[in-house]
Design an enzyme around this catalytic site. Structure first.
Site, PDB file in Angstrom:
ATOM      1  N   CYS A   1      -1.710  -1.105  23.110  1.00 52.55           N
ATOM      2  CA  CYS A   1      -0.440  -0.980  22.232  1.00 52.55           C
ATOM      3  C   CYS A   1      -0.609   0.422  21.688  1.00 52.55           C
ATOM      4  O   CYS A   1      -1.560   0.861  20.979  1.00 52.55           O
ATOM      5  CB  CYS A   1      -0.440  -1.875  21.197  1.00 52.55           C
ATOM      6  SG  CYS A   1       0.687  -1.488  19.713  1.00 52.55           S
TER       7      CYS A   1
ATOM      8  N   HIS B   1      -1.267  -0.261  17.575  1.00 52.61           N
ATOM      9  CA  HIS B   1      -2.429  -0.887  17.224  1.00 52.61           C
ATOM     10  C   HIS B   1      -3.448  -0.756  18.075  1.00 52.61           C
ATOM     11  O   HIS B   1      -4.706  -1.151  17.623  1.00 52.61           O
ATOM     12  CB  HIS B   1      -2.145  -2.340  17.021  1.00 52.61           C
ATOM     13  CG  HIS B   1      -0.851  -2.884  16.052  1.00 52.61           C
ATOM     14  ND1 HIS B   1       0.090  -2.774  16.301  1.00 52.61           N
ATOM     15  CD2 HIS B   1      -1.316  -3.171  14.749  1.00 52.61           C
ATOM     16  CE1 HIS B   1       0.833  -3.163  15.165  1.00 52.61           C
ATOM     17  NE2 HIS B   1      -0.066  -3.474  14.160  1.00 52.61           N
TER      18      HIS B   1
ATOM     19  N   HIS C   1       0.717  -1.318  -0.073  1.00 48.68           N
ATOM     20  CA  HIS C   1       0.118  -0.013   0.029  1.00 48.68           C
ATOM     21  C   HIS C   1       0.751   1.250  -0.109  1.00 48.68           C
ATOM     22  O   HIS C   1       2.174   1.201  -0.009  1.00 48.68           O
ATOM     23  CB  HIS C   1      -1.143   0.035   1.107  1.00 48.68           C
ATOM     24  CG  HIS C   1      -0.334   0.090   2.536  1.00 48.68           C
ATOM     25  ND1 HIS C   1       0.414   1.008   3.097  1.00 48.68           N
ATOM     26  CD2 HIS C   1      -0.544  -0.905   3.607  1.00 48.68           C
ATOM     27  CE1 HIS C   1       0.792   0.841   4.340  1.00 48.68           C
ATOM     28  NE2 HIS C   1       0.218  -0.419   4.697  1.00 48.68           N
TER      29      HIS C   1
ATOM     30  N   CYS D   1       2.166  -7.665  21.875  1.00 54.96           N
ATOM     31  CA  CYS D   1       0.876  -7.313  21.038  1.00 54.96           C
ATOM     32  C   CYS D   1       1.260  -8.040  19.817  1.00 54.96           C
ATOM     33  O   CYS D   1       2.490  -8.193  19.131  1.00 54.96           O
ATOM     34  CB  CYS D   1       1.498  -5.949  20.777  1.00 54.96           C
ATOM     35  SG  CYS D   1       0.467  -5.287  19.432  1.00 54.96           S
TER      36      CYS D   1
ATOM     37  N   LYS E   1      -5.632   5.785  10.613  1.00 50.62           N
ATOM     38  CA  LYS E   1      -4.794   4.675  10.135  1.00 50.62           C
ATOM     39  C   LYS E   1      -5.677   4.256   8.634  1.00 50.62           C
ATOM     40  O   LYS E   1      -6.543   4.063   8.390  1.00 50.62           O
ATOM     41  CB  LYS E   1      -4.528   3.554  11.117  1.00 50.62           C
ATOM     42  CG  LYS E   1      -3.302   3.635  12.053  1.00 50.62           C
ATOM     43  CD  LYS E   1      -3.191   2.487  12.268  1.00 50.62           C
ATOM     44  CE  LYS E   1      -1.631   2.280  12.506  1.00 50.62           C
ATOM     45  NZ  LYS E   1      -0.650   1.036  12.708  1.00 50.62           N
TER      46      LYS E   1
ATOM     47  N   LYS F   1      -7.610  -2.359   5.918  1.00 53.30           N
ATOM     48  CA  LYS F   1      -8.491  -2.820   5.099  1.00 53.30           C
ATOM     49  C   LYS F   1     -10.063  -2.622   5.534  1.00 53.30           C
ATOM     50  O   LYS F   1     -11.041  -2.472   4.826  1.00 53.30           O
ATOM     51  CB  LYS F   1      -8.241  -4.349   5.126  1.00 53.30           C
ATOM     52  CG  LYS F   1      -7.663  -4.698   3.609  1.00 53.30           C
ATOM     53  CD  LYS F   1      -7.488  -6.419   3.642  1.00 53.30           C
ATOM     54  CE  LYS F   1      -6.896  -6.804   2.505  1.00 53.30           C
ATOM     55  NZ  LYS F   1      -6.399  -8.123   2.502  1.00 53.30           N
TER      56      LYS F   1
ATOM     57  N   HIS G   1       4.161   1.285   2.104  1.00 54.51           N
ATOM     58  CA  HIS G   1       5.426   0.638   1.706  1.00 54.51           C
ATOM     59  C   HIS G   1       5.910   1.230   0.484  1.00 54.51           C
ATOM     60  O   HIS G   1       7.248   1.430   0.268  1.00 54.51           O
ATOM     61  CB  HIS G   1       4.918  -0.714   1.334  1.00 54.51           C
ATOM     62  CG  HIS G   1       4.095  -1.370   2.366  1.00 54.51           C
ATOM     63  ND1 HIS G   1       2.966  -2.127   1.964  1.00 54.51           N
ATOM     64  CD2 HIS G   1       4.459  -1.943   3.531  1.00 54.51           C
ATOM     65  CE1 HIS G   1       2.469  -2.751   3.199  1.00 54.51           C
ATOM     66  NE2 HIS G   1       3.359  -2.688   4.147  1.00 54.51           N
TER      67      HIS G   1
ATOM     68  N   CYS H   1       2.397  -5.975  16.594  1.00 50.84           N
ATOM     69  CA  CYS H   1       4.020  -5.891  16.498  1.00 50.84           C
ATOM     70  C   CYS H   1       4.802  -6.893  16.574  1.00 50.84           C
ATOM     71  O   CYS H   1       6.004  -6.718  16.471  1.00 50.84           O
ATOM     72  CB  CYS H   1       4.199  -4.679  17.541  1.00 50.84           C
ATOM     73  SG  CYS H   1       3.323  -3.318  17.760  1.00 50.84           S
TER      74      CYS H   1
HETATM   75  N1  MSP Z   1       8.397  -6.913   8.497  1.00 43.87           N
HETATM   76  C1  MSP Z   1       8.574  -5.748   9.483  1.00 43.87           C
HETATM   77  C2  MSP Z   1       9.982  -4.785   9.219  1.00 43.87           C
HETATM   78  C3  MSP Z   1      11.114  -5.804   9.256  1.00 43.87           C
HETATM   79  S1  MSP Z   1      12.672  -4.881   8.726  1.00 43.87           S
HETATM   80  C4  MSP Z   1      13.875  -5.955   9.229  1.00 43.87           C
HETATM   81  C5  MSP Z   1       7.426  -4.585   9.122  1.00 43.87           C
HETATM   82  N2  MSP Z   1       6.684  -4.575   8.055  1.00 43.87           N
HETATM   83  S2  MSP Z   1       5.514  -3.865   7.680  1.00 43.87           S
HETATM   84  O1  MSP Z   1       5.021  -4.197   6.408  1.00 43.87           O
HETATM   85  O2  MSP Z   1       4.516  -3.523   8.654  1.00 43.87           O
HETATM   86  O3  MSP Z   1       6.455  -2.508   7.030  1.00 43.87           O
HETATM   87  C6  MSP Z   1       6.532  -1.322   8.034  1.00 43.87           C
HETATM   88  C7  MSP Z   1       7.021  -0.391   7.130  1.00 43.87           C
HETATM   89  O4  MSP Z   1       6.263   0.017   5.895  1.00 43.87           O
HETATM   90  C8  MSP Z   1       7.284   0.967   7.720  1.00 43.87           C
HETATM   91  O5  MSP Z   1       8.562   1.184   8.342  1.00 43.87           O
HETATM   92  C9  MSP Z   1       7.183   1.972   6.504  1.00 43.87           C
HETATM   93  O6  MSP Z   1       8.479   1.830   5.841  1.00 43.87           O
HETATM   94  C10 MSP Z   1       6.065   1.366   5.788  1.00 43.87           C
HETATM   95  N3  MSP Z   1       4.867   2.138   5.980  1.00 43.87           N
HETATM   96  C11 MSP Z   1       3.743   1.025   6.417  1.00 43.87           C
HETATM   97  N4  MSP Z   1       2.694   2.178   6.372  1.00 43.87           N
HETATM   98  C12 MSP Z   1       2.994   3.232   6.560  1.00 43.87           C
HETATM   99  C13 MSP Z   1       2.450   4.438   6.550  1.00 43.87           C
HETATM  100  N5  MSP Z   1       1.146   4.702   6.761  1.00 43.87           N
HETATM  101  N6  MSP Z   1       3.211   5.568   6.399  1.00 43.87           N
HETATM  102  C14 MSP Z   1       4.346   5.555   5.986  1.00 43.87           C
HETATM  103  N7  MSP Z   1       5.268   4.433   5.914  1.00 43.87           N
HETATM  104  C15 MSP Z   1       4.453   3.308   6.394  1.00 43.87           C
HETATM  105  O7  MSP Z   1       7.353  -3.720  10.114  1.00 43.87           O
END
Ligand code: MSP
Length: 506
Positions: free
Chosen positions: A143, A146, A18, A126, A291, A294, A21, A129
């Site tokens: 948390c 979340h 999304h 959690c 946030k 889905k 990412h 997390c």
């Molecule tokens: N799998 C772990 C990370 C392991 S790294 C060794 C994880 N995954 S995650 O799918 O939740 O991805 C988190 C990351 O996605 C955030 O740190 C950021 O890079 C990005 N984002 C996800 N949602 C976001 C927003 N709403 N806004 C900006 N970036 C965020 O955590």
């Protein structure tokens, strides 16, 4: 120049990519393109984090086996970056055999040196997390991320002696051996270090979670999320590890600051691996002050945005409207305003005015510059834009870098209005002057294409093609003003770089 090894987080393989990412991955792409054009060798890695409760549960909901499920999600991530025009040098998966072997080897080492012990633990966990929380970290008992009450869990597990590294860790930040930017996140980490960091639970009994990497010293247990995932930054490099790992910089959002700033360096110390260099932390994209989820139906998918507005317009909006480090509110209305304003009226209009006049007065052929046609303020504006935008990218202030480039574009648009070549062209005696003005403006467009390339790669390429320049020269940033075009060189008829969007979303 040192090489640069740039990583994004490896994203959980429990849902599709999304906006969040996409933002981090685009930033990695901007930095990679920016540094490569300046002669630095860059290696980029992204990937998927595929073990743990959350993934196993998501797989169960679809009725697929975990491996089949993560194969599918991981493929979606990979194909999304490809379709979005974001090339990545290596895509790592925590289910890759090389990664699993590396995690087991590191665990074996650390265990053999006595930094992993067996103990019993009761704590607040959690699932979102995938970590235990200390009471004082919770907000109203929930948390903070979340907003759910953590579950109390008591079980026997393996622990990493993280606390034993606390002093060395603090010294690393004091001595700036590891940089954390922007400053506010460094300060947050220093505050965390004022309290005992404690030890880290790194295992799960297989009886509760089988979807992980089996511990090399106890087959009743698996390791999961952080001990598994963080090591992917190193395992991803394969046989280029020694060459590249010491130049690692991680891009993350604030949600995973603690694992990256506290767990990860202590793990590296315990594993006797070199430290990473810099942690670059950005804020969160919020949706209507909340946030993205889905269940709320407000998930922003990158390829939907590409289909609606073009990938470059989406990139421009994300980079222009978020100050790296701070949160920003996602708004499609604001995106359209940037598209119609900065992109269509600013850059697009400049390119189409200049190249249209160039066509209709000279059939596209570049005319000589004349002393009378030279306006020093125009090259100076672009030189300033380059200097300022480079300094801003160095500080990850992408929004400021774009502002600086757009000041030069505004200057160029004003130069068109002020010199009025369309009026002069009516007088045949003034044609050489018109040709000279357009030559200056084509140089402006040439530099603009080069400066926007890291941010708007597709636009830069299209503009370059319209200017009739050889693709290999796009990275030739040091081409002096006035030398890019031979007299008689032909520019092409313009096509709209950014069609305006007239219907507002929503
Ligand atoms: N799998 C772990 C990370 C392991 S790294 C060794 C994880 N995954 S995650 O799918 O939740 O991805 C988190 C990351 O996605 C955030 O740190 C950021 O890079 C990005 N984002 C996800 N949602 C976001 C927003 N709403 N806004 C900006 N970036 C965020 O955590």
């Amino acid at each position: 120049m040192d090489p640069l090894y740039l990583t994004t987080p490896i994203y959980y393989a429990n849902a599709e990519p999304h906006l969040g990412h996409t933002y981090t991955t685009i930033v990695a792409d901007v930095l990679a393109r920016f540094w490569r054009a300046r002669g630095r060798s860059v290696f980029t890695v992204t990937g998927t984090d595929e073990h743990g409760d959350k993934i196993a549960e998501a797989a169960a909901r679809t009725g697929l086996a975990p491996q089949a499920f993560v194969d599918r999600i991981s493929a979606t991530f990979r194909s999304t970056w490809e379709a979005a025009g974001i090339p990545i040098d290596h895509f790592v998966r925590t289910t890759d055999a090389e990664h699993v072997a590396f995690v087991r080897a590191v665990l074996g080492d650390i265990h053999a040196r006595g930094d992993i012990y067996f103990g019993s633990y009761r704590g607040l966990y959690c699932y979102g997390c995938e970590r235990f929380y200390q009471e004082r970290e919770l907000v109203d008992g929930l948390c903070p991320d979340h907003r759910v009450a953590p579950t109390e869990i008591a079980e026997e597990n393996y622990f990493f002696r993280m606390g034993a590294y606390q002093e060395r860790l603090a010294a690393l930040f004091d001595e700036a051996r590891i940089a954390i930017v922007p400053d506010r996140y460094r300060n947050e980490v220093l505050a965390l270090l004022r309290e005992p960091i404690g030890d880290l639970c790194i295992s799960r009994p297989k009886s509760r979670l089988a979807w992980g990497i089996e511990l090399p010293f106890d087959d009743r247990y698996v390791t999961y999320v952080w001990f598994d995932a963080l090591l992917s930054y190193v395992s991803a490099l394969g046989d280029r590890r020694d060459e590249l790992w010491p130049y690692a910089e991680h891009l993350i959002a604030k949600d995973i600051l603690k694992p990256h700033a506290i767990y990860w360096p202590t793990m590296l110390l315990a594993a006797r691996l070199p430290l990473y260099r810099r942690l670059c932390v950005h804020g969160y994209w919020q949706m209507d002050a909340g946030k993205m989820s889905k269940s709320l139906g407000n998930v922003v998918r990158p390829l939907d945005m590409k289909a609606r507005y073009g990938m470059d317009a989406f990139r421009y909006y994300l980079l222009r409207d978020m100050a790296f480090g701070q949160d920003a509110e996602f708004s499609e209305v604001a995106l359209v305003a940037r598209l119609n304003g900065d992109l269509a009226n600013g850059l697009g209009n400049l390119a189409s005015r200049v190249l249209r006049m160039q066509q209709s007065y000279f059939q596209g052929a570049i005319q000589p510059r004349t002393p009378e046609g030279v306006d020093d303020a125009l090259p100076a504006a672009f030189a300033r834009a380059r200097g300022e935008s480079e300094a801003h990218v160095g500080e990850l202030a992408f929004h400021r870098a774009l502002e600086a480039i757009w000041r030069a574009l505004d200057h160029a648009n004003k130069y068109v209005t002020d010199t009025a070549p369309f009026t002069l062209a009516k007088d045949p005696a003034r044609r050489p002057r018109v040709g000279a003005i357009l030559h200056e403006l084509c140089e402006g467009l040439r530099v603009a294409a080069q400066l926007v390339e890291p941010f708007l790669p597709e636009t830069a390429r299209r503009l370059w093609t319209m200017l009739g320049l050889p693709p290999g020269r796009l990275a030739a940033l040091d081409t002096p003003w006035g030398t890019a075009f031979a007299i008689g060189h032909r520019t092409a008829a313009p096509e709209a770089l950014f069609p305006r969007v007239e219907t507002l979303p929503g």
